[in-house]
Design a protein around this motif. Structure first.
Motif, PDB file in Angstrom:
ATOM      1  N   TYR A 246     -29.540 -17.787 -21.200  1.00 44.57           N
ATOM      2  CA  TYR A 246     -29.500 -17.457 -19.783  1.00 44.57           C
ATOM      3  C   TYR A 246     -29.360 -18.745 -18.822  1.00 44.57           C
ATOM      4  CZ  TYR A 246     -31.260 -15.033 -15.438  1.00 44.57           C
ATOM      5  OH  TYR A 246     -31.166 -14.524 -14.257  1.00 44.57           O
ATOM      6  N   VAL A 247     -30.199 -19.607 -19.182  1.00 42.66           N
ATOM      7  CA  VAL A 247     -30.237 -20.997 -18.254  1.00 42.66           C
ATOM      8  C   VAL A 247     -28.771 -21.725 -18.345  1.00 42.66           C
ATOM      9  CG1 VAL A 247     -31.195 -23.319 -17.981  1.00 42.66           C
ATOM     10  CG2 VAL A 247     -32.721 -21.229 -18.791  1.00 42.66           C
ATOM     11  N   ILE A 248     -28.187 -21.582 -19.376  1.00 39.54           N
ATOM     12  CA  ILE A 248     -26.846 -22.407 -19.714  1.00 39.54           C
ATOM     13  C   ILE A 248     -26.024 -21.615 -18.929  1.00 39.54           C
ATOM     14  CG2 ILE A 248     -25.131 -22.714 -21.427  1.00 39.54           C
ATOM     15  CD1 ILE A 248     -27.522 -24.669 -21.439  1.00 39.54           C
ATOM     16  N   THR A 249     -26.260 -20.268 -19.069  1.00 41.28           N
ATOM     17  CA  THR A 249     -25.025 -19.481 -18.315  1.00 41.28           C
ATOM     18  C   THR A 249     -25.313 -19.639 -16.830  1.00 41.28           C
ATOM     19  OG1 THR A 249     -25.185 -17.612 -20.048  1.00 41.28           O
ATOM     20  CG2 THR A 249     -24.052 -17.038 -17.909  1.00 41.28           C
ATOM     21  N   LEU A 250     -26.286 -19.611 -16.338  1.00 41.32           N
ATOM     22  CA  LEU A 250     -26.709 -20.054 -14.922  1.00 41.32           C
ATOM     23  C   LEU A 250     -25.973 -21.247 -14.398  1.00 41.32           C
ATOM     24  CD1 LEU A 250     -30.267 -18.716 -13.982  1.00 41.32           C
ATOM     25  CD2 LEU A 250     -28.048 -17.567 -13.497  1.00 41.32           C
ATOM     26  N   GLN A 251     -26.204 -22.274 -15.235  1.00 34.98           N
ATOM     27  CA  GLN A 251     -25.517 -23.513 -14.947  1.00 34.98           C
ATOM     28  C   GLN A 251     -24.178 -23.647 -14.760  1.00 34.98           C
ATOM     29  OE1 GLN A 251     -27.198 -25.987 -17.932  1.00 34.98           O
ATOM     30  NE2 GLN A 251     -29.335 -26.455 -16.544  1.00 34.98           N
ATOM     31  N   LYS A 252     -23.542 -22.640 -15.647  1.00 34.32           N
ATOM     32  CA  LYS A 252     -22.238 -22.514 -15.700  1.00 34.32           C
ATOM     33  C   LYS A 252     -21.600 -21.533 -14.785  1.00 34.32           C
ATOM     34  CE  LYS A 252     -21.936 -22.022 -20.269  1.00 34.32           C
ATOM     35  NZ  LYS A 252     -21.194 -21.566 -21.473  1.00 34.32           N
ATOM     36  N   LYS A 253     -22.345 -20.954 -14.055  1.00 32.61           N
ATOM     37  CA  LYS A 253     -21.810 -19.836 -13.060  1.00 32.61           C
ATOM     38  C   LYS A 253     -20.694 -20.371 -12.214  1.00 32.61           C
ATOM     39  CE  LYS A 253     -23.790 -16.359 -10.129  1.00 32.61           C
ATOM     40  NZ  LYS A 253     -24.869 -15.925  -9.257  1.00 32.61           N
ATOM     41  N   ALA A 254     -20.677 -21.409 -11.687  1.00 26.70           N
ATOM     42  CA  ALA A 254     -19.374 -22.022 -10.972  1.00 26.70           C
ATOM     43  C   ALA A 254     -18.046 -21.921 -11.841  1.00 26.70           C
ATOM     44  CB  ALA A 254     -19.527 -23.450 -10.379  1.00 26.70           C
ATOM     45  N   GLN A 255     -18.271 -22.453 -13.175  1.00 27.66           N
ATOM     46  CA  GLN A 255     -17.206 -22.616 -14.005  1.00 27.66           C
ATOM     47  C   GLN A 255     -16.613 -21.200 -14.607  1.00 27.66           C
ATOM     48  OE1 GLN A 255     -18.414 -24.822 -17.381  1.00 27.66           O
ATOM     49  NE2 GLN A 255     -19.694 -26.369 -16.245  1.00 27.66           N
ATOM     50  N   PHE A 256     -17.497 -20.140 -14.718  1.00 27.45           N
ATOM     51  CA  PHE A 256     -17.115 -18.786 -14.949  1.00 27.45           C
ATOM     52  C   PHE A 256     -16.374 -18.244 -13.684  1.00 27.45           C
ATOM     53  CE2 PHE A 256     -20.659 -18.636 -17.899  1.00 27.45           C
ATOM     54  CZ  PHE A 256     -20.020 -18.808 -19.099  1.00 27.45           C
ATOM     55  N   GLY A 257     -16.762 -18.867 -12.310  1.00 24.61           N
ATOM     56  CA  GLY A 257     -15.996 -18.126 -11.171  1.00 24.61           C
ATOM     57  C   GLY A 257     -14.544 -18.897 -11.267  1.00 24.61           C
ATOM     58  N   VAL A 258     -14.518 -20.214 -11.571  1.00 30.32           N
ATOM     59  CA  VAL A 258     -13.363 -20.766 -11.384  1.00 30.32           C
ATOM     60  C   VAL A 258     -12.069 -20.118 -12.391  1.00 30.32           C
ATOM     61  CG1 VAL A 258     -11.887 -22.665 -11.761  1.00 30.32           C
ATOM     62  CG2 VAL A 258     -13.805 -22.784 -10.785  1.00 30.32           C
ATOM     63  N   LEU A 259     -12.994 -19.892 -13.513  1.00 33.92           N
ATOM     64  CA  LEU A 259     -12.009 -19.277 -14.833  1.00 33.92           C
ATOM     65  C   LEU A 259     -11.636 -17.788 -14.384  1.00 33.92           C
ATOM     66  CD1 LEU A 259     -13.985 -20.598 -17.885  1.00 33.92           C
ATOM     67  CD2 LEU A 259     -11.710 -21.065 -17.203  1.00 33.92           C
ATOM     68  N   LYS A 260     -12.451 -17.078 -13.628  1.00 28.44           N
ATOM     69  CA  LYS A 260     -12.180 -15.593 -13.133  1.00 28.44           C
ATOM     70  C   LYS A 260     -11.099 -15.886 -12.330  1.00 28.44           C
ATOM     71  CE  LYS A 260     -16.202 -12.569 -14.360  1.00 28.44           C
ATOM     72  NZ  LYS A 260     -16.989 -11.683 -13.773  1.00 28.44           N
ATOM     73  N   ALA A 261     -11.313 -16.722 -11.284  1.00 30.06           N
ATOM     74  CA  ALA A 261     -10.305 -16.825 -10.171  1.00 30.06           C
ATOM     75  C   ALA A 261      -8.930 -17.294 -10.654  1.00 30.06           C
ATOM     76  CB  ALA A 261     -10.718 -18.112  -9.255  1.00 30.06           C
ATOM     77  N   LEU A 262      -8.829 -17.932 -11.935  1.00 28.51           N
ATOM     78  CA  LEU A 262      -7.622 -18.289 -12.414  1.00 28.51           C
ATOM     79  C   LEU A 262      -6.890 -17.236 -13.192  1.00 28.51           C
ATOM     80  CD1 LEU A 262      -8.420 -21.785 -13.513  1.00 28.51           C
ATOM     81  CD2 LEU A 262      -6.989 -21.383 -11.736  1.00 28.51           C
ATOM     82  N   GLY A 263      -8.054 -16.128 -13.445  1.00 29.40           N
ATOM     83  CA  GLY A 263      -7.232 -14.990 -14.230  1.00 29.40           C
ATOM     84  C   GLY A 263      -8.074 -14.731 -15.590  1.00 29.40           C
ATOM     85  N   ALA A 264      -8.961 -15.279 -15.872  1.00 27.73           N
ATOM     86  CA  ALA A 264      -9.576 -15.029 -17.116  1.00 27.73           C
ATOM     87  C   ALA A 264     -10.544 -13.734 -16.973  1.00 27.73           C
ATOM     88  CB  ALA A 264     -10.671 -16.249 -17.405  1.00 27.73           C
ATOM     89  N   LYS A 265     -10.416 -12.941 -18.040  1.00 30.51           N
ATOM     90  CA  LYS A 265     -11.034 -11.763 -17.843  1.00 30.51           C
ATOM     91  C   LYS A 265     -12.238 -11.550 -18.429  1.00 30.51           C
ATOM     92  CE  LYS A 265      -7.019  -8.875 -19.087  1.00 30.51           C
ATOM     93  NZ  LYS A 265      -6.432  -7.872 -20.042  1.00 30.51           N
ATOM     94  N   THR A 266     -13.517 -10.994 -17.799  1.00 25.27           N
ATOM     95  CA  THR A 266     -14.729 -10.975 -18.159  1.00 25.27           C
ATOM     96  C   THR A 266     -14.866 -10.722 -19.383  1.00 25.27           C
ATOM     97  OG1 THR A 266     -15.145 -10.171 -15.833  1.00 25.27           O
ATOM     98  CG2 THR A 266     -16.844  -9.898 -17.577  1.00 25.27           C
ATOM     99  N   SER A 267     -14.157  -9.761 -20.289  1.00 22.48           N
ATOM    100  CA  SER A 267     -14.308  -9.767 -21.636  1.00 22.48           C
ATOM    101  C   SER A 267     -13.954 -10.940 -22.313  1.00 22.48           C
ATOM    102  CB  SER A 267     -13.491  -8.459 -22.031  1.00 22.48           C
ATOM    103  OG  SER A 267     -11.922  -8.640 -21.933  1.00 22.48           O
ATOM    104  N   TYR A 268     -13.182 -11.777 -22.011  1.00 22.09           N
ATOM    105  CA  TYR A 268     -12.838 -13.040 -22.627  1.00 22.09           C
ATOM    106  C   TYR A 268     -13.720 -13.889 -22.656  1.00 22.09           C
ATOM    107  CZ  TYR A 268     -10.665 -17.668 -23.276  1.00 22.09           C
ATOM    108  OH  TYR A 268     -10.353 -18.618 -23.966  1.00 22.09           O
ATOM    109  N   LEU A 269     -14.331 -14.066 -21.481  1.00 26.37           N
ATOM    110  CA  LEU A 269     -15.447 -14.895 -21.319  1.00 26.37           C
ATOM    111  C   LEU A 269     -16.824 -14.568 -22.041  1.00 26.37           C
ATOM    112  CD1 LEU A 269     -15.384 -15.664 -17.524  1.00 26.37           C
ATOM    113  CD2 LEU A 269     -14.678 -16.858 -19.236  1.00 26.37           C
ATOM    114  N   MET A 270     -16.992 -13.295 -21.993  1.00 24.94           N
ATOM    115  CA  MET A 270     -18.227 -12.815 -22.967  1.00 24.94           C
ATOM    116  C   MET A 270     -18.005 -13.009 -24.533  1.00 24.94           C
ATOM    117  SD  MET A 270     -18.595  -8.895 -20.711  1.00 24.94           S
ATOM    118  CE  MET A 270     -20.119  -8.445 -21.835  1.00 24.94           C
TER     119      MET A 270
END
Length: 347
Positions: A246-270
């Protein structure tokens, strides 16, 4: 999957720390599980390994095997009952014996039965008794100095028995079991292979081996205490993993946002997060299993410790399931990440 593996390799120190914690928790679970099974075998391995489906005992003795008393006619009635394929009478006598020429008393339980029946365990060393003056004994009596050819005498009896062989894992109420031919005509139970009919259950308590075990003094209490400890360790493992990811995921929130903006699907990240959890868990569980086998080799023989492959696989599967369940909290954060807010927050 590639993203998750690459992150594990990149942030080695971070994942090594959580890995060490997982190895210690998993190892503790394996060790306590081995002790729980070891105590179970030390208390009642003669019943656990007994080749019988049921034991018929006297009614009204609260499932206490040693309190039951059956007459020969009762044994014959049980043996002739419908559905009973095989039936072997058993007499159980707890006491102590001494080796001839030695005053040292050794606690033991005498199982008196037909020595050619299904109740007699397989030999691990020596030969099967051939007459009523010979006995088969639990191999832990070797630690008490008992050897093949020794003669023993039970307290309160003048009958001498010669030890002809040893059998593995034959314990009852934390004492070694001695198997001898029943010459007394007294019986505590009848071991049954087959099915018990309702007519038989109207006159006798027909119990499964589990029901006999539950009635053994201290058996249920020992197992309940250890099992409660194991359950708490599973909860701790789930909690530690949940907090960490949970803590690691919060720290990577911006990275997830960038990846989503670049077209990465939520299912892929999960999927990548789950891959991280599974890979880390499998490595740590494997390391904990190896550590546990090493610890088991170092433990003294007198310590009751049994860790079978079945128990290890079951514990490993439960740990893996707990790890995945603990990571589900983090997955919810991945779903909630908004690309725009995450990027703006990083700025």
């Amino acid at each position: 999957m590639f993203l998750g593996i690459r992150e594990l390799l990149h942030a080695k120190f971070r994942y090594i720390l959580i890995g060490v914690i997982m190895v210690l928790v998993a190892g503790l679970i394996f060790i306590i599980s081995g002790l729980a099974k070891g105590l179970s075998y030390d208390n009642a391995s003669s019943i656990i390994t007994m080749d019988a489906d049921y034991l018929a005992i006297e009614e009204g003795v609260e499932n206490q095997l040693t309190q039951s008393s059956l007459s020969e006619s009762a044994v014959n009635e049980i043996t002739a009952s419908e559905g009973v394929q095989k039936a072997v009478p058993l007499a159980v006598q707890m006491g102590a014996f001494s080796e001839t020429g030695n005053d040292k008393k050794i606690d033991a339980t005498l199982f008196m039965t037909d020595m050619n029946s299904m109740l007699v365990p397989q030999l691990s060393e020596g030969e099967m008794p051939e007459n009523s003056n010979e006995v088969l004994v639990d191999d832990q009596l070797k630690n008490e100095g008992i050897s093949i050819g020794d003669t023993i005498t039970f307290k309160g009896s003048k009958q001498e028995y010669t030890v002809t062989g040893f059998a593995e894992n034959q314990r009852y109420s934390h004492t070694s079991v001695v198997y001898a031919e029943n010459k007394t005509g007294h019986f505590n139970a009848v071991a049954i292979k087959g099915n018990a009919n309702k007519k038989l259950e109207q006159h006798y308590d027909v119990l499964t081996k589990d029901e006999i075990l539950a009635a053994l003094p201290s058996y249920s209490q020992e197992q309940a205490s250890l099992n409660m400890m194991i359950i708490f360790l599973y909860v701790i493992a789930a909690f530690v993993l949940a907090v960490f990811f949970y803590v690691i995921t919060l720290q990577k929130k911006a990275q997830f946002g960038v990846l989503k903006a670049l077209g990465a699907k939520t299912s892929y990240l999960m999927r990548n997060l789950l891959v991280q959890v599974i890979i880390l868990s499998v490595i740590c569980i494997g390391a904990a299993a190896a550590m546990t086998f090493g610890v088991g080799k170092l433990l003294p023989e007198a310590m009751p410790f049994v860790l079978s492959s079945d128990l290890m696989l079951l514990s490993a599967a439960l740990l893996l399931a707990v790890s995945v369940i603990g990571s589900l909290v983090s997955l919810s954060q991945v779903v909630k990440v908004d690309p725009k807010e995450a990027i703006e927050g990083a700025e």
